[in-house]
Write a protein that holds these residues in place. Structure first.
Motif, PDB file in Angstrom:
ATOM      1  N   ILE A 105       0.841  -1.200   0.000  1.00 56.09           N
ATOM      2  CA  ILE A 105       0.000   0.000   0.000  1.00 56.09           C
ATOM      3  C   ILE A 105       0.878   1.253   0.000  1.00 56.09           C
ATOM      4  N   LEU A 106       1.924   1.228   0.817  1.00 55.59           N
ATOM      5  CA  LEU A 106       2.838   2.365   0.863  1.00 55.59           C
ATOM      6  C   LEU A 106       3.507   2.585  -0.489  1.00 55.59           C
ATOM      7  N   THR A 107       3.884   1.512  -1.161  1.00 50.54           N
ATOM      8  CA  THR A 107       4.519   1.639  -2.479  1.00 50.54           C
ATOM      9  C   THR A 107       3.592   2.325  -3.471  1.00 50.54           C
ATOM     10  N   ILE A 108       2.309   1.975  -3.415  1.00 50.34           N
ATOM     11  CA  ILE A 108       1.322   2.606  -4.305  1.00 50.34           C
ATOM     12  C   ILE A 108       1.201   4.095  -3.999  1.00 50.34           C
ATOM     13  N   PHE A 109       1.061   4.427  -2.712  1.00 51.14           N
ATOM     14  CA  PHE A 109       0.940   5.835  -2.318  1.00 51.14           C
ATOM     15  C   PHE A 109       2.192   6.613  -2.694  1.00 51.14           C
ATOM     16  N   ALA A 110       3.363   6.025  -2.415  1.00 46.87           N
ATOM     17  CA  ALA A 110       4.615   6.723  -2.695  1.00 46.87           C
ATOM     18  C   ALA A 110       4.795   6.964  -4.186  1.00 46.87           C
ATOM     19  N   GLY A 111       4.483   5.962  -5.004  1.00 48.30           N
ATOM     20  CA  GLY A 111       4.608   6.124  -6.450  1.00 48.30           C
ATOM     21  C   GLY A 111       3.652   7.162  -6.987  1.00 48.30           C
ATOM     22  N   PHE A 112       2.406   7.120  -6.517  1.00 46.31           N
ATOM     23  CA  PHE A 112       1.409   8.098  -6.957  1.00 46.31           C
ATOM     24  C   PHE A 112       1.821   9.513  -6.556  1.00 46.31           C
ATOM     25  N   ASN A 113       2.232   9.681  -5.309  1.00 46.10           N
ATOM     26  CA  ASN A 113       2.622  11.010  -4.828  1.00 46.10           C
ATOM     27  C   ASN A 113       3.838  11.545  -5.562  1.00 46.10           C
ATOM     28  N   SER A 114       4.796  10.673  -5.862  1.00 48.35           N
ATOM     29  CA  SER A 114       5.999  11.127  -6.565  1.00 48.35           C
ATOM     30  C   SER A 114       5.649  11.685  -7.940  1.00 48.35           C
ATOM     31  N   VAL A 115       4.757  11.001  -8.655  1.00 48.08           N
ATOM     32  CA  VAL A 115       4.364  11.451  -9.990  1.00 48.08           C
ATOM     33  C   VAL A 115       3.588  12.765  -9.910  1.00 48.08           C
ATOM     34  N   VAL A 116       2.596  12.813  -9.021  1.00 45.79           N
ATOM     35  CA  VAL A 116       1.756  14.008  -8.911  1.00 45.79           C
ATOM     36  C   VAL A 116       2.566  15.213  -8.449  1.00 45.79           C
ATOM     37  N   LEU A 117       3.423  15.010  -7.451  1.00 47.63           N
ATOM     38  CA  LEU A 117       4.186  16.139  -6.921  1.00 47.63           C
ATOM     39  C   LEU A 117       5.235  16.629  -7.899  1.00 47.63           C
ATOM     40  N   ARG A 118       5.743  15.732  -8.741  1.00 44.09           N
ATOM     41  CA  ARG A 118       6.683  16.178  -9.770  1.00 44.09           C
ATOM     42  C   ARG A 118       5.985  17.158 -10.715  1.00 44.09           C
ATOM     43  N   ILE A 119       4.733  16.898 -11.026  1.00 38.47           N
ATOM     44  CA  ILE A 119       3.955  17.789 -11.902  1.00 38.47           C
ATOM     45  C   ILE A 119       3.627  19.096 -11.184  1.00 38.47           C
ATOM     46  N   THR A 120       3.175  18.994  -9.935  1.00 40.12           N
ATOM     47  CA  THR A 120       2.773  20.210  -9.213  1.00 40.12           C
ATOM     48  C   THR A 120       3.959  21.132  -8.945  1.00 40.12           C
ATOM     49  N   ARG A 121       5.145  20.561  -8.761  1.00 38.06           N
ATOM     50  CA  ARG A 121       6.324  21.414  -8.568  1.00 38.06           C
ATOM     51  C   ARG A 121       6.618  22.226  -9.817  1.00 38.06           C
ATOM     52  N   GLU A 157       0.612   8.747   3.513  1.00 39.24           N
ATOM     53  CA  GLU A 157       1.883   8.104   3.208  1.00 39.24           C
ATOM     54  C   GLU A 157       2.835   8.172   4.404  1.00 39.24           C
ATOM     55  N   LEU A 158       2.898   9.324   5.061  1.00 35.50           N
ATOM     56  CA  LEU A 158       3.783   9.476   6.208  1.00 35.50           C
ATOM     57  C   LEU A 158       3.371   8.557   7.353  1.00 35.50           C
ATOM     58  N   ILE A 159       2.078   8.386   7.559  1.00 35.68           N
ATOM     59  CA  ILE A 159       1.597   7.484   8.608  1.00 35.68           C
ATOM     60  C   ILE A 159       2.025   6.052   8.310  1.00 35.68           C
ATOM     61  N   LEU A 160       1.865   5.635   7.062  1.00 39.59           N
ATOM     62  CA  LEU A 160       2.273   4.282   6.682  1.00 39.59           C
ATOM     63  C   LEU A 160       3.774   4.089   6.895  1.00 39.59           C
ATOM     64  N   ARG A 161       4.573   5.091   6.540  1.00 37.33           N
ATOM     65  CA  ARG A 161       6.025   4.991   6.735  1.00 37.33           C
ATOM     66  C   ARG A 161       6.356   4.834   8.223  1.00 37.33           C
ATOM     67  N   GLN A 162       5.686   5.623   9.072  1.00 35.35           N
ATOM     68  CA  GLN A 162       5.980   5.583  10.498  1.00 35.35           C
ATOM     69  C   GLN A 162       5.565   4.247  11.123  1.00 35.35           C
ATOM     70  N   ILE A 163       4.444   3.704  10.690  1.00 32.66           N
ATOM     71  CA  ILE A 163       3.987   2.411  11.228  1.00 32.66           C
ATOM     72  C   ILE A 163       4.960   1.300  10.839  1.00 32.66           C
ATOM     73  N   ILE A 164       5.374   1.298   9.565  1.00 37.48           N
ATOM     74  CA  ILE A 164       6.302   0.260   9.103  1.00 37.48           C
ATOM     75  C   ILE A 164       7.629   0.349   9.838  1.00 37.48           C
ATOM     76  N   LEU A 165       8.153   1.568   9.997  1.00 33.48           N
ATOM     77  CA  LEU A 165       9.427   1.731  10.684  1.00 33.48           C
ATOM     78  C   LEU A 165       9.329   1.381  12.175  1.00 33.48           C
ATOM     79  N   PHE A 166       8.154   1.556  12.750  1.00 34.34           N
ATOM     80  CA  PHE A 166       7.984   1.221  14.160  1.00 34.34           C
ATOM     81  C   PHE A 166       8.134  -0.286  14.382  1.00 34.34           C
TER      82      PHE A 166
END
Length: 206
Positions: free
Chosen positions: A4-20, A165-174
């Motif tokens: 799930i995190l991989t999906i969110f991270a990939g989606f966010n990377s593409v969208v944020l590259r455009i918005t930047r 995405e940040l919540i998923l990262r924190q849970i996995i790292l915990f």
């Protein structure tokens, strides 16, 4: 959860590259508009009626488009002294609680953004911004305020997605501190801006 995190991270990377990229364009246009007003006001002594509001319009969109990238990479102003003083596990729990609280705040803010953009207030016309159609024989159309409020609404929605995405990262790292998390796109951004140079799969700081 990693999938799930991989999906969110990939989606966010593409969208944020455009918005930047859109944010840089908005910033450049804002500078042009401001300089245009300076020239007309102090050189020709005839200030234009629309540049001030156009600059605010572009500034709002620039902020709404770039803020999610800053939030994803920890670019917001933060007081991190307390978490640094805590044991690692306790600090992780604290950060997770704060991120969950941010989720609640963002959900409330999104409701306000929706009401401003698509509600009563969004139906009002801008005081000076118009779409000039006179040159084609038409009539100028006033810009609705919803197109200005839309920057607030869109920015909040993207912040919420980043927050998940940040919540998923924190849970996995915990549960697995050594987990290899998906790339957050920061290296690509630094490479785009010339701050690092990728060579042979490694990043070199200039």
């Amino acid at each position: 959860m990693m999938g799930i995190l991989t999906i969110f991270a990939g989606f966010n990377s593409v969208v944020l590259r455009i918005t930047r990229q859109l944010a840089w364009i908005a910033l450049a246009l804002m500078v042009v508009v401001i300089l245009l007003q300076v020239v007309f006001r102090y050189v020709f002594n005839s200030a234009l009626p629309w540049p001030d509001e156009a600059a605010r319009f572009l500034m709002l969109w620039m902020t709404g488009l770039i803020a999610p990238s800053a939030y994803r990479w920890g670019g917001f102003v933060a007081i991190d002294m307390i978490p640094q003083m805590m044991p690692t596990r306790v600090a992780q729990i604290l950060m997770l609680v704060l991120t969950l609280a941010a989720t609640a705040v963002l959900c409330v803010a999104i409701s306000f953004g929706w009401n401003h953009t698509f509600g009563f207030g969004g139906n009002f016309d801008s005081s000076s911004l118009r779409i000039p159609l006179d040159w084609v024989g038409g009539e100028s159309i006033k810009v609705k305020l919803r197109y200005m409020y839309g920057a607030f609404f869109l920015g909040l929605v993207m912040l919420l997605v980043i927050n998940i995405e940040l919540i998923l990262r924190q849970i996995i790292l915990f549960f697995d501190p050594d987990a290899e998390l998906p790339d957050d796109g920061s290296a690509d951004f630094l490479a785009e801006t010339g701050q690092i140079e990728a060579a042979g799969g490694a990043a070199r700081i200039d």
